[in-house]
Design a protein around this motif. Structure first.
Motif, short mmCIF file in Angstrom:
data_model
loop_
_atom_site.label_atom_id
_atom_site.label_comp_id
_atom_site.label_asym_id
_atom_site.label_seq_id
_atom_site.Cartn_x
_atom_site.Cartn_y
_atom_site.Cartn_z
N HIS A 5 0.81 -1.22 0.00
CA HIS A 5 0.00 0.00 0.00
C HIS A 5 0.85 1.27 0.00
O HIS A 5 0.29 2.36 0.03
N GLN A 6 2.14 1.11 -0.03
CA GLN A 6 3.04 2.26 -0.05
C GLN A 6 3.00 2.92 -1.44
O GLN A 6 2.88 2.23 -2.46
N PRO A 7 3.14 4.24 -1.50
CA PRO A 7 3.11 4.94 -2.80
C PRO A 7 4.15 4.40 -3.79
O PRO A 7 3.86 4.29 -4.99
N TRP A 8 5.33 4.05 -3.32
CA TRP A 8 6.37 3.56 -4.23
C TRP A 8 5.96 2.24 -4.86
O TRP A 8 6.23 2.01 -6.04
N MET A 9 5.30 1.37 -4.11
CA MET A 9 4.88 0.08 -4.66
C MET A 9 3.69 0.27 -5.61
O MET A 9 3.60 -0.41 -6.64
N ILE A 10 2.81 1.18 -5.28
CA ILE A 10 1.68 1.46 -6.17
C ILE A 10 2.19 2.01 -7.50
O ILE A 10 1.72 1.61 -8.57
N ALA A 11 3.20 2.90 -7.44
CA ALA A 11 3.81 3.43 -8.67
C ALA A 11 4.46 2.31 -9.47
O ALA A 11 4.34 2.25 -10.70
N LYS A 12 5.15 1.41 -8.78
CA LYS A 12 5.80 0.28 -9.46
C LYS A 12 4.76 -0.60 -10.14
O LYS A 12 4.91 -0.98 -11.30
N LEU A 13 3.69 -0.95 -9.43
CA LEU A 13 2.66 -1.81 -9.99
C LEU A 13 1.93 -1.12 -11.16
O LEU A 13 1.60 -1.78 -12.15
N ALA A 14 1.71 0.19 -11.04
CA ALA A 14 1.10 0.93 -12.15
C ALA A 14 2.02 0.88 -13.37
O ALA A 14 1.55 0.71 -14.51
N GLY A 15 3.32 0.98 -13.14
CA GLY A 15 4.29 0.88 -14.23
C GLY A 15 4.28 -0.50 -14.88
O GLY A 15 4.37 -0.62 -16.11
N VAL A 43 11.81 2.47 -11.58
CA VAL A 43 13.09 2.23 -10.91
C VAL A 43 13.33 3.23 -9.79
O VAL A 43 13.74 2.85 -8.69
N LEU A 44 13.05 4.49 -10.06
CA LEU A 44 13.25 5.49 -9.00
C LEU A 44 12.28 5.29 -7.84
O LEU A 44 12.65 5.45 -6.68
N SER A 45 11.05 4.91 -8.13
CA SER A 45 10.09 4.70 -7.03
C SER A 45 10.53 3.53 -6.15
O SER A 45 10.43 3.61 -4.93
N VAL A 46 11.06 2.47 -6.74
CA VAL A 46 11.47 1.31 -5.97
C VAL A 46 12.79 1.56 -5.24
O VAL A 46 12.92 1.22 -4.06
#
Length: 155
Positions: free
Chosen positions: A91-101, A146-149
């Motif tokens: 539920h972290q923003p970085w993981m949501i960004a990764k999954l959206a990517g 990559v940057l989000s993760v």
């Protein structure tokens, strides 16, 4: 050896192969589209060669690499959760960004696969200019992922 690190390394290799194909396939489509302006004797031979390369790239590299990237990514997701014990990171923003990517790259892959069928059938209407303009889409998506993760934005 740590199982998580092994999974992460294999995942990175699969993603590199997938990205290479997603970046190169539109270039092949651009070259194919530009064959329409060529003299007839060369046009047919070059198009046949380009379509062979497209098929091989998609079937031998891009599709298997995507399957591996997804499979290893799901394995990493499972390992990161402590074998299903703690999903709070999801539920972290970085993981949501990764999954959206991941979904965006998968959608682009699907679009390129559909276009492959149109190119092979001779019904594609896309120009070389279109393919050159959209060629960098996967890389732009990858930058965000990559940057989000690596920075774990919002964690």
């Amino acid at each position: 050896m740590n199982l998580y690190d092994l999974a992460r390394g294999l995942h990175i290799l699969a993603v590199i192969a997938w990205m290479a194909g997603l970046l190169f396939l539109p270039r092949l489509y651009a070259y194919d589209a530009e064959q329409a302006d060529k003299a007839e004797p060369l046009k047919g031979e070059m198009r046949a060669l380009l379509r062979t390369w497209q098929r091989r790239l998609l079937k031998i590299i891009v599709n298997p690499a995507m399957i591996l990237a997804w499979g290893l990514g799901l394995w990493l997701f499972w390992l990161r959760s402590g074998s299903g014990a703690d999903w709070s990171f999801a539920h972290q923003p970085w993981m949501i960004a990764k999954l959206a990517g991941v979904l965006a790259l998968s959608g682009w892959h699907g679009y390129l696969s559909a276009e492959f069928r149109r190119v092979q059938a001779g019904t594609s209407v896309r120009t070389g200019r279109f393919w050159r303009m959209t060629n960098e889409i996967p890389f732009l998506i990858a930058i965000v992922m990559v940057l989000s993760v690596t920075l774990e934005w919002g964690a």
